[in-house]
Design a protein around this motif. Structure first.
Motif, PDB file in Angstrom:
ATOM      1  N   PHE A   1      13.507  13.477  13.811  1.00 53.53           N
ATOM      2  CA  PHE A   1      12.710  12.568  14.627  1.00 53.53           C
ATOM      3  C   PHE A   1      13.000  12.861  16.100  1.00 53.53           C
ATOM      4  O   PHE A   1      14.036  13.462  16.428  1.00 53.53           O
TER       5      PHE A   1
ATOM      6  N   GLY B   1       3.577   8.281   0.290  1.00 52.41           N
ATOM      7  CA  GLY B   1       4.834   7.761  -0.276  1.00 52.41           C
ATOM      8  C   GLY B   1       6.088   8.341   0.367  1.00 52.41           C
ATOM      9  O   GLY B   1       7.201   7.994  -0.021  1.00 52.41           O
ATOM     10  N   THR B   2       5.946   9.218   1.359  1.00 50.24           N
ATOM     11  CA  THR B   2       7.133   9.906   1.902  1.00 50.24           C
ATOM     12  C   THR B   2       8.060   8.969   2.661  1.00 50.24           C
ATOM     13  O   THR B   2       9.265   9.216   2.739  1.00 50.24           O
TER      14      THR B   2
ATOM     15  N   CYS C   1       1.901   3.843  10.252  1.00 47.93           N
ATOM     16  CA  CYS C   1       2.423   2.576   9.688  1.00 47.93           C
ATOM     17  C   CYS C   1       3.857   2.698   9.170  1.00 47.93           C
ATOM     18  O   CYS C   1       4.407   1.720   8.678  1.00 47.93           O
TER      19      CYS C   1
ATOM     20  N   SER D   1       6.763   7.354  15.159  1.00 39.31           N
ATOM     21  CA  SER D   1       5.586   8.187  14.877  1.00 39.31           C
ATOM     22  C   SER D   1       5.276   9.150  16.019  1.00 39.31           C
ATOM     23  O   SER D   1       4.949   8.722  17.133  1.00 39.31           O
TER      24      SER D   1
ATOM     25  N   ALA E   1       0.413   5.526   0.530  1.00 40.79           N
ATOM     26  CA  ALA E   1      -0.411   6.724   0.761  1.00 40.79           C
ATOM     27  C   ALA E   1       0.372   7.911   0.208  1.00 40.79           C
ATOM     28  O   ALA E   1       0.492   8.064  -1.010  1.00 40.79           O
TER      29      ALA E   1
ATOM     30  N   VAL F   1      -5.325   0.385   7.424  1.00 40.51           N
ATOM     31  CA  VAL F   1      -5.884   1.316   8.406  1.00 40.51           C
ATOM     32  C   VAL F   1      -6.908   2.192   7.704  1.00 40.51           C
ATOM     33  O   VAL F   1      -6.604   2.799   6.668  1.00 40.51           O
TER      34      VAL F   1
ATOM     35  N   ASN G   1       1.770   7.798   8.734  1.00 35.41           N
ATOM     36  CA  ASN G   1       2.613   8.145   9.883  1.00 35.41           C
ATOM     37  C   ASN G   1       2.582   7.023  10.934  1.00 35.41           C
ATOM     38  O   ASN G   1       3.604   6.706  11.542  1.00 35.41           O
TER      39      ASN G   1
ATOM     40  N   GLY H   1       2.427  13.579   3.591  1.00 34.37           N
ATOM     41  CA  GLY H   1       2.307  12.460   4.538  1.00 34.37           C
ATOM     42  C   GLY H   1       0.928  12.420   5.174  1.00 34.37           C
ATOM     43  O   GLY H   1       0.342  13.443   5.513  1.00 34.37           O
TER      44      GLY H   1
ATOM     45  N   ARG I   1      13.236   3.860  12.053  1.00 36.71           N
ATOM     46  CA  ARG I   1      14.383   4.632  11.549  1.00 36.71           C
ATOM     47  C   ARG I   1      15.725   4.137  12.075  1.00 36.71           C
ATOM     48  O   ARG I   1      16.721   4.852  11.950  1.00 36.71           O
TER      49      ARG I   1
ATOM     50  N   ILE J   1       6.796  17.437   3.691  1.00 35.54           N
ATOM     51  CA  ILE J   1       6.428  16.065   4.091  1.00 35.54           C
ATOM     52  C   ILE J   1       5.050  16.055   4.749  1.00 35.54           C
ATOM     53  O   ILE J   1       4.247  15.166   4.508  1.00 35.54           O
TER      54      ILE J   1
ATOM     55  N   LEU K   1       0.841  -1.204   0.000  1.00 33.76           N
ATOM     56  CA  LEU K   1       0.000   0.000   0.000  1.00 33.76           C
ATOM     57  C   LEU K   1       0.867   1.241   0.000  1.00 33.76           C
ATOM     58  O   LEU K   1       1.913   1.275   0.649  1.00 33.76           O
TER      59      LEU K   1
ATOM     60  N   LEU L   1       7.614   5.273   2.306  1.00 35.96           N
ATOM     61  CA  LEU L   1       7.742   4.050   1.498  1.00 35.96           C
ATOM     62  C   LEU L   1       8.753   4.202   0.360  1.00 35.96           C
ATOM     63  O   LEU L   1       9.562   3.308   0.106  1.00 35.96           O
TER      64      LEU L   1
HETATM   65  C1  FAD Z   1      13.091  13.627   6.275  1.00 32.47           C
HETATM   66  C2  FAD Z   1      11.967  12.999   7.049  1.00 32.47           C
HETATM   67  C3  FAD Z   1      11.722  13.431   8.350  1.00 32.47           C
HETATM   68  C4  FAD Z   1      10.695  12.863   9.081  1.00 32.47           C
HETATM   69  N1  FAD Z   1      10.466  13.296  10.365  1.00 32.47           N
HETATM   70  C5  FAD Z   1       9.445  12.743  11.084  1.00 32.47           C
HETATM   71  C6  FAD Z   1       9.159  13.180  12.406  1.00 32.47           C
HETATM   72  O1  FAD Z   1       9.806  14.068  12.944  1.00 32.47           O
HETATM   73  N2  FAD Z   1       8.130  12.583  13.062  1.00 32.47           N
HETATM   74  C7  FAD Z   1       7.368  11.599  12.513  1.00 32.47           C
HETATM   75  O2  FAD Z   1       6.436  11.125  13.151  1.00 32.47           O
HETATM   76  N3  FAD Z   1       7.629  11.172  11.257  1.00 32.47           N
HETATM   77  C8  FAD Z   1       8.617  11.721  10.546  1.00 32.47           C
HETATM   78  N4  FAD Z   1       8.857  11.304   9.274  1.00 32.47           N
HETATM   79  C9  FAD Z   1       8.064  10.228   8.722  1.00 32.47           C
HETATM   80  C10 FAD Z   1       6.861  10.798   8.009  1.00 32.47           C
HETATM   81  O3  FAD Z   1       5.996  11.323   8.945  1.00 32.47           O
HETATM   82  C11 FAD Z   1       6.224   9.667   7.271  1.00 32.47           C
HETATM   83  O4  FAD Z   1       7.050   9.487   6.142  1.00 32.47           O
HETATM   84  C12 FAD Z   1       4.819   9.938   6.830  1.00 32.47           C
HETATM   85  O5  FAD Z   1       3.987  10.244   7.896  1.00 32.47           O
HETATM   86  C13 FAD Z   1       4.308   8.702   6.137  1.00 32.47           C
HETATM   87  O6  FAD Z   1       3.053   9.001   5.571  1.00 32.47           O
HETATM   88  P1  FAD Z   1       2.776   8.651   4.047  1.00 32.47           P
HETATM   89  O7  FAD Z   1       1.335   8.908   3.840  1.00 32.47           O
HETATM   90  O8  FAD Z   1       3.731   9.336   3.157  1.00 32.47           O
HETATM   91  O9  FAD Z   1       3.068   7.074   4.096  1.00 32.47           O
HETATM   92  P2  FAD Z   1       3.694   6.150   2.966  1.00 32.47           P
HETATM   93  O10 FAD Z   1       5.129   6.473   2.778  1.00 32.47           O
HETATM   94  O11 FAD Z   1       2.831   6.123   1.765  1.00 32.47           O
HETATM   95  O12 FAD Z   1       3.559   4.739   3.699  1.00 32.47           O
HETATM   96  C14 FAD Z   1       4.329   4.417   4.825  1.00 32.47           C
HETATM   97  C15 FAD Z   1       4.015   2.964   5.232  1.00 32.47           C
HETATM   98  O13 FAD Z   1       2.686   2.888   5.727  1.00 32.47           O
HETATM   99  C16 FAD Z   1       1.916   1.982   4.944  1.00 32.47           C
HETATM  100  N5  FAD Z   1       0.588   2.585   4.861  1.00 32.47           N
HETATM  101  C17 FAD Z   1       0.305   3.866   4.472  1.00 32.47           C
HETATM  102  N6  FAD Z   1      -1.014   4.095   4.636  1.00 32.47           N
HETATM  103  C18 FAD Z   1      -1.548   2.951   5.115  1.00 32.47           C
HETATM  104  C19 FAD Z   1      -2.878   2.567   5.492  1.00 32.47           C
HETATM  105  N7  FAD Z   1      -3.916   3.406   5.417  1.00 32.47           N
HETATM  106  N8  FAD Z   1      -3.067   1.318   5.959  1.00 32.47           N
HETATM  107  C20 FAD Z   1      -2.023   0.436   6.064  1.00 32.47           C
HETATM  108  N9  FAD Z   1      -0.761   0.748   5.728  1.00 32.47           N
HETATM  109  C21 FAD Z   1      -0.529   1.992   5.260  1.00 32.47           C
HETATM  110  C22 FAD Z   1       2.652   1.832   3.624  1.00 32.47           C
HETATM  111  O14 FAD Z   1       2.422   0.556   3.042  1.00 32.47           O
HETATM  112  C23 FAD Z   1       4.088   1.984   4.069  1.00 32.47           C
HETATM  113  O15 FAD Z   1       4.561   0.765   4.575  1.00 32.47           O
HETATM  114  C24 FAD Z   1       9.885  11.862   8.498  1.00 32.47           C
HETATM  115  C25 FAD Z   1      10.112  11.439   7.197  1.00 32.47           C
HETATM  116  C26 FAD Z   1      11.142  11.998   6.469  1.00 32.47           C
HETATM  117  C27 FAD Z   1      11.368  11.532   5.064  1.00 32.47           C
END
Ligand code: FAD
Length: 323
Positions: free
Chosen positions: A239, A32-33, A117, A169, A30, A212, A115, A110, A121, A106, A28, A35
């Motif tokens: 983080f 992509g930030t 799932c 998270s 969402a 989710v 966040n 994001g 790190r 992000i 999956l 994944l």
């Molecule tokens: C430079 C950087 C700094 C960051 N700093 C922080 C921080 O300070 N605090 C923090 O909390 N996070 C931090 N993050 C993480 C960031 O919050 C997550 O990358 C983001 O929240 C993921 O959301 P997304 O929708 O892009 O997920 P995706 O990248 O699309 O997916 C992430 C994972 O979740 C799964 N997934 C997504 N949606 C669902 C769903 N609905 N059901 C089941 N599985 C699902 C995907 O299969 C994948 O495995 C950081 C990321 C980066 C790149």
């Protein structure tokens, strides 16, 4: 990056059916930030053939009041959660946590579901394949936890038994303190679990073929105060080295309910139950906050390089309780 197919899911049912169709070869996506970084660095041995885009599912971005609380769709963007007047006024700990995540770019991509799932790190776990080969470890199913003997300055001091990663998270910490629940759907139907139980020592509670759908937060009763605080090494993007979410309900100037959760210190949101007990029945003053801060790290077992987190946690808990 290796090539993959990208298919759009038009509904939750279609996403579930695509997951079933592709078996272990479909993942999956969402925002992509997280994944896409995992895939670019090829940190996992199994590479997906297909990414199932969830963003094309309608009505999964909503943030709305429901009877008895708030419902947030899994695709709600972190930026929207942080800036929502409703979340800011009634669930401040969550809006503060969402605002603390990463960078505006992000947070604009994001999602809350992503966040929760996102992958961990740990720098051993995420070691890129193109820099001499990925590192196998306990979390990947083979080998030791390299943090035990290695550089473990960012690893767990509480609740870890074999794998010392910390829950990455920020929103999970605030949601746990707010008693939020996650609705998960799969072929067998829907199940609901408290956010803190979603995180497992070596992964999360999602079973094969599940996703989710929604996060639900009960109403905060009158007299509730809440805060999320986070300590990072770098600003503005980083983080948590440690974080705390505290929700405290006061009645007649006494604390009648307290929920204190710690982030950045355990593989899951860590409930500081001893700190909560210290606050019950007390007026909130510096000495009660100090006592709660000391109790919050009860049972901590730091590794060689991360005992410094204990003092940071204590300072954060004290500030959160007094704020
Ligand atoms: C430079 C950087 C700094 C960051 N700093 C922080 C921080 O300070 N605090 C923090 O909390 N996070 C931090 N993050 C993480 C960031 O919050 C997550 O990358 C983001 O929240 C993921 O959301 P997304 O929708 O892009 O997920 P995706 O990248 O699309 O997916 C992430 C994972 O979740 C799964 N997934 C997504 N949606 C669902 C769903 N609905 N059901 C089941 N599985 C699902 C995907 O299969 C994948 O495995 C950081 C990321 C980066 C790149």
């Amino acid at each position: 990056m290796k090539p993959f197919e990208h298919v759009h899911a038009g509904s939750i049912e279609e996403a579930l059916s695509l997951l079933r169709q592709y078996g272990g070869k479909g993942l999956l996506m969402a925002g992509g930030t997280d994944l896409l970084g995992v895939l670019k660095d090829q940190i996992l041995q199994d590479y997906p053939e297909v990414l199932i885009n969830l963003k094309t599912i309608p009505n999964l971005e909503t943030i709305e009041e429901s009877s008895g609380g708030l419902r947030i769709g899994a695709l709600a963007k972190l930026a929207h959660i942080a800036s929502s007047p409703l979340v800011q006024s009634r669930y401040a700990a969550l809006s503060q946590a969402a605002e603390s995540v990463a960078s505006p770019e992000i947070r604009n991509m994001g999602t809350l579901g992503g966040n929760l799932c996102q992958d961990v790190r740990c720098w051993y776990y995420r070691y890129p394949h193109h820099m001499g080969g990925r590192m196998l470890c306990l979390r990947k199913g083979t080998g030791p936890c390299h943090a035990v003997k290695g550089d473990n300055r960012y690893h767990a001091i509480l609740g870890a038994k074999k794998c010392f990663v910390v829950c990455p998270s920020d929103t999970a910490i605030a949601l746990s303190a707010l008693r939020a629940e996650i609705d998960v759907v799969g072929e067998k139907g829907k199940r609901t679990l408290p956010v803190e139980e979603f995180f497992k020592p070596l992964g999360n509670a999602l079973e094969k073929g599940e996703l989710v759908k929604e996060i639900r937060i009960p109403d905060s009763p009158a007299g509730c105060r809440q805060a999320f605080l986070k300590f990072t090494e770098r600003r503005p993007i980083d983080f948590a080295v440690a974080s705390v979410a505290a929700v405290i309900r006061m009645q007649d100037a006494r604390c009648v309910e307290a929920r204190v959760f710690l982030g950045g210190v355990a593989p899951m949101p860590w409930r500081a139950a001893a700190a909560e007990e210290c606050l019950l029945g007390k007026s909130i003053d510096p000495s009660a906050a100090e006592e709660a801060a000391r109790a919050s790290v009860a049972g901590a077992k730091p590794l060689r390089g991360n005992a410094y987190k204990i003092e940071i946690v204590k300072a954060l808990v004290k500030r959160a309780v007094l704020s």
